[in-house]
Design an enzyme around this catalytic site. Structure first.
Site, PDB file in Angstrom:
ATOM      1  N   LYS A 234      20.101 -85.391   6.437  1.00 45.54           N
ATOM      2  CA  LYS A 234      18.746 -85.871   6.098  1.00 45.54           C
ATOM      3  C   LYS A 234      17.705 -84.968   6.755  1.00 45.54           C
ATOM      4  CE  LYS A 234      15.621 -88.583   7.802  1.00 45.54           C
ATOM      5  NZ  LYS A 234      14.353 -87.985   7.318  1.00 45.54           N
TER       6      LYS A 234
ATOM      7  N   GLU B 192       5.359 -84.729  26.226  1.00 43.02           N
ATOM      8  CA  GLU B 192       5.452 -83.698  25.193  1.00 43.02           C
ATOM      9  C   GLU B 192       4.351 -83.913  24.152  1.00 43.02           C
ATOM     10  OE1 GLU B 192       8.730 -83.860  22.381  1.00 43.02           O
ATOM     11  OE2 GLU B 192       8.982 -81.696  22.525  1.00 43.02           O
TER      12      GLU B 192
HETATM   13  P1  NAP Z   1      11.597 -87.499  15.083  1.00 36.97           P
HETATM   14  O1  NAP Z   1      10.462 -88.332  14.716  1.00 36.97           O
HETATM   15  O2  NAP Z   1      12.532 -87.985  16.132  1.00 36.97           O
HETATM   16  O3  NAP Z   1      12.393 -87.224  13.733  1.00 36.97           O
HETATM   17  C1  NAP Z   1      13.528 -86.392  13.663  1.00 36.97           C
HETATM   18  C2  NAP Z   1      14.345 -86.801  12.459  1.00 36.97           C
HETATM   19  O4  NAP Z   1      14.872 -88.112  12.657  1.00 36.97           O
HETATM   20  C3  NAP Z   1      13.539 -86.861  11.172  1.00 36.97           C
HETATM   21  O5  NAP Z   1      14.373 -86.481  10.100  1.00 36.97           O
HETATM   22  C4  NAP Z   1      13.212 -88.338  11.097  1.00 36.97           C
HETATM   23  O6  NAP Z   1      12.880 -88.772   9.819  1.00 36.97           O
HETATM   24  C5  NAP Z   1      14.487 -88.959  11.592  1.00 36.97           C
HETATM   25  N1  NAP Z   1      14.363 -90.322  12.098  1.00 36.97           N
HETATM   26  C6  NAP Z   1      13.224 -90.996  12.479  1.00 36.97           C
HETATM   27  N2  NAP Z   1      13.533 -92.224  12.907  1.00 36.97           N
HETATM   28  C7  NAP Z   1      14.886 -92.358  12.813  1.00 36.97           C
HETATM   29  C8  NAP Z   1      15.808 -93.410  13.114  1.00 36.97           C
HETATM   30  N3  NAP Z   1      15.413 -94.566  13.621  1.00 36.97           N
HETATM   31  N4  NAP Z   1      17.125 -93.181  12.898  1.00 36.97           N
HETATM   32  C9  NAP Z   1      17.559 -92.011  12.409  1.00 36.97           C
HETATM   33  N5  NAP Z   1      16.732 -90.978  12.094  1.00 36.97           N
HETATM   34  C10 NAP Z   1      15.414 -91.148  12.301  1.00 36.97           C
HETATM   35  O7  NAP Z   1      11.158 -86.064  15.555  1.00 36.97           O
HETATM   36  P2  NAP Z   1      10.137 -85.110  14.808  1.00 36.97           P
HETATM   37  O8  NAP Z   1       8.773 -85.612  15.105  1.00 36.97           O
HETATM   38  O9  NAP Z   1      10.538 -84.876  13.403  1.00 36.97           O
HETATM   39  O10 NAP Z   1      10.410 -83.742  15.586  1.00 36.97           O
HETATM   40  C11 NAP Z   1       9.785 -83.441  16.768  1.00 36.97           C
HETATM   41  C12 NAP Z   1      10.712 -83.679  17.948  1.00 36.97           C
HETATM   42  O11 NAP Z   1      11.901 -82.942  17.787  1.00 36.97           O
HETATM   43  C13 NAP Z   1      10.112 -83.204  19.238  1.00 36.97           C
HETATM   44  O12 NAP Z   1      10.307 -84.161  20.245  1.00 36.97           O
HETATM   45  C14 NAP Z   1      10.901 -81.943  19.555  1.00 36.97           C
HETATM   46  O13 NAP Z   1      10.941 -81.606  20.903  1.00 36.97           O
HETATM   47  C15 NAP Z   1      12.224 -82.275  18.987  1.00 36.97           C
HETATM   48  N6  NAP Z   1      13.002 -81.065  18.703  1.00 36.97           N
HETATM   49  C16 NAP Z   1      14.037 -80.734  19.530  1.00 36.97           C
HETATM   50  C17 NAP Z   1      14.772 -79.582  19.290  1.00 36.97           C
HETATM   51  C18 NAP Z   1      15.915 -79.211  20.186  1.00 36.97           C
HETATM   52  O14 NAP Z   1      16.673 -78.341  19.808  1.00 36.97           O
HETATM   53  N7  NAP Z   1      16.069 -79.838  21.337  1.00 36.97           N
HETATM   54  C19 NAP Z   1      14.466 -78.766  18.208  1.00 36.97           C
HETATM   55  C20 NAP Z   1      13.408 -79.125  17.387  1.00 36.97           C
HETATM   56  C21 NAP Z   1      12.681 -80.288  17.645  1.00 36.97           C
HETATM   57  P3  NAP Z   1      11.338 -88.679   9.366  1.00 36.97           P
HETATM   58  O15 NAP Z   1      10.991 -87.257   9.255  1.00 36.97           O
HETATM   59  O16 NAP Z   1      11.304 -89.337   8.062  1.00 36.97           O
HETATM   60  O17 NAP Z   1      10.547 -89.397  10.412  1.00 36.97           O
END
Ligand code: NAP
Ligand code: MG
Length: 493
Positions: A197, A402
């Site tokens: 996804k 963050e």
């Molecule tokens: P996010 O809100 O946690 O979303 C990540 C993914 O999870 C999206 O596909 C999201 O769908 C999905 N998701 C949301 N709620 C969920 C749930 N309850 N159960 C399962 N999946 C769910 O994060 P984001 O805002 O997209 O990305 C930013 C974050 O990613 C930041 O905190 C960043 O530091 C982190 N990040 C970490 C790395 C690493 O390698 N450590 C790399 C890149 C990013 P939706 O898009 O539909 O909300």
């Protein structure tokens, strides 16, 4: 955009000048108006019947409609992945799997320009980044893991490596295609099948990749792509026939997922948030360090988990570094992501723009001093000028949390011990950077930093052979390198 010249070279600060636009063409890309789910090798209508818009955050224009997968859709995708695992993919030799993965890598290279443009349109990142970083690195990951597919017994000698089964993969919006490559390439090389996804705001390159899988002749059901919101992701997480969850995203959602799978046999890797320290020692090559700081926080609008969002400057060079930093920020071009001159593109979504604005407001309210260069932002779309804060403390909200935007919080230090304790004083531990002329100083600092990746005299460098991942609340498990293969294997010996 309005420009001011650096003070120290005594140019006229009042003059305005612009680069001539250098727009990347969009004429060659092909986007459908409506995208269905990719299940069992075909695009199929969602049982939910629901579609949502994906927009260009630089213009707020709708690019396409994307299907929203419900529980029944996710179930169909998991069934297709299980069937492909049992009947085809787990039975193929590593050499045969490798051929498919090489083919995918080559096709990504052939269509790199189209993928880059779509990535920039859908996500707001600059064409320079998607063209030079995201898409080439995505291809490099497929090449790298293709090479391992028939060598798993050599990678893990005497351990009898075996595939796990169906991998559920959930990716964020900051490096859409690259995060997908980090996940799909090692899963396929190790003989697993996938239900993926992508993030809701950046599904298009995942769907273009589905078309590419069809062109590569990848057997039906080996990779299934279900688009949708967080709810769709949670259906994958909670599906009983998924054997492994690979998640990249926020620490909050990562914790929710860990709770959901706590009582199951599902394996997991979690790549979560970060609050990286970038440290400039007084003997550092200062111009390079400033360039590295700029790259570390303003690259990809600060939408980088490993962004160097906390800068520590040794007190004796504070004034000169600040002057160079501000002068350099003044020259950054904010605007159309498709213009090759642009340094800082659009913020990915209205929601993220609001989050960044909220943190800038908190920073001011808590007494920090803000600096933003003069620049004219486009009228439509989601934009933030590069921003830095001084006069902050370890306890300031903008130092602790963050922000995931182009916002830098700056502190000073006197001794090495002081900066190590300040840099490690965070719940995160994903990455860090150190700038010094002396290798011994760099190694001393890097060995004491609690961060998965520490860069010395550089920043934001990635390579498929190098494992990436965090400590503490930045997650567990590694992607990239041999460690990235191990995460998709079980060992019988
Ligand atoms: P996010 O809100 O946690 O979303 C990540 C993914 O999870 C999206 O596909 C999201 O769908 C999905 N998701 C949301 N709620 C969920 C749930 N309850 N159960 C399962 N999946 C769910 O994060 P984001 O805002 O997209 O990305 C930013 C974050 O990613 C930041 O905190 C960043 O530091 C982190 N990040 C970490 C790395 C690493 O390698 N450590 C790399 C890149 C990013 P939706 O898009 O539909 O909300
Ligand atoms: Mg979009």
């Amino acid at each position: 955009m309005a420009k001011k010249k650096a003070k120290e070279i005594e140019l006229d600060l009042s003059s305005n000048w612009d680069y001539a636009p250098s727009m990347e063409s969009t004429g060659h890309i092909q986007l459908k108006k409506k995208y269905d789910l990719f299940i069992g090798g075909k695009f199929v209508k969602p049982k939910s019947g629901v579609y949502f818009d994906t927009i260009n955050p630089a213009t707020e224009e709708v690019l396409a409609q994307v299907a929203e997968a419900n529980e029944a859709d996710v179930d169909a995708a998991v069934k297709a992945a299980r069937k492909a695992y049992d009947t085809v993919w787990s039975k193929l030799s590593g050499k045969e799997r490798g051929k498919y993965i090489y083919r995918i890598a080559r096709l990504i290279q052939e269509r790199a320009r189209e993928f880059s443009v779509i990535e920039s349109l859908d996500g707001g990142k600059t064409i320079r980044e998607s063209r030079d970083i995201d898409i080439p690195l995505a291809a490099a990951h497929f090449f790298y893991y293709a090479g391992w597919a028939d060598k798993l017994d050599y990678a893990f000698p005497n351990r009898n490596p075996q595939s796990i089964g169906v991998a559920g993969q959930i990716t964020p919006w900051n490096f859409p295609m690259l995060m997908i490559a980090w996940k799909i390439a090692p899963a396929l090389a190790t003989g697993n099948t996938v239900v993926l996804k992508p993030a809701e705001t950046t599904s298009l390159t995942a769907l273009k990749l589905a078309e590419l899988f069809q062109d590569a002749g990848l057997p039906d059901g080996v990779v299934n792509i279900v688009t949708g919101y967080g709810q769709t992701g949670s259906h994958i997480v909670n599906h009983p026939d998924v054997d492994k969850i690979a998640f990249t995203g926020s620490t909050g959602v990562g914790k929710l997922i860990m709770k959901s799978i706590a009582n199951t046999n599902k394996k997991s890797t979690m790549e979560l948030g970060g609050k990286a320290a970038n440290i400039i020692m007084e003997d550092a090559p200062l111009d390079q360090a400033v360039e590295g700081v700029i790259n570390g926080i303003f690259f990809n609008q600060g939408h980088v988990c490993c962004a160097g969002s906390r800068l520590f400057i040794q007190e004796s060079v504070y004034d000169i570094v600040m002057r160079k930093l501000k002068d350099r920020m003044q020259a950054l071009v904010v605007g159309n992501p498709l213009d090759k001159n642009t340094d800082i593109g659009a913020i990915n979504s209205k929601k993220q723009l609001d989050t960044i604005k909220k943190y800038i407001k908190i920073g001011k309210e808590e007494g920090a001093e803000i600096y933003q260069p003069n620049c004219t932002l486009p009228k439509k779309g989601y934009w933030i000028p590069p921003t830095l804060f001084t006069n902050v403390a370890q306890s300031s909200t903008i130092v602790k949390e963050e922000i995931f935007g182009p916002v830098l919080a700056i502190q000073t230090f006197r001794t090495v011990d002081e900066v190590i304790s300040k840099a490690n004083n965070t719940p995160y531990g994903l990455s860090a950077g150190v700038w010094s002329d002396k290798g011994s100083k760099v190694f001393n600092l890097t060995s004491q930093m609690r961060a998965g990746v520490v860069w010395g005299n550089t920043y934001n460098k990635f390579d498929p052979t190098s494992p990436f991942g965090g400590y503490k609340e930045s997650g567990h498990g590694r992607e990239g390198g041999l460690q990235g293969l191990e995460a998709y294997l079980k060992f019988n010996a």
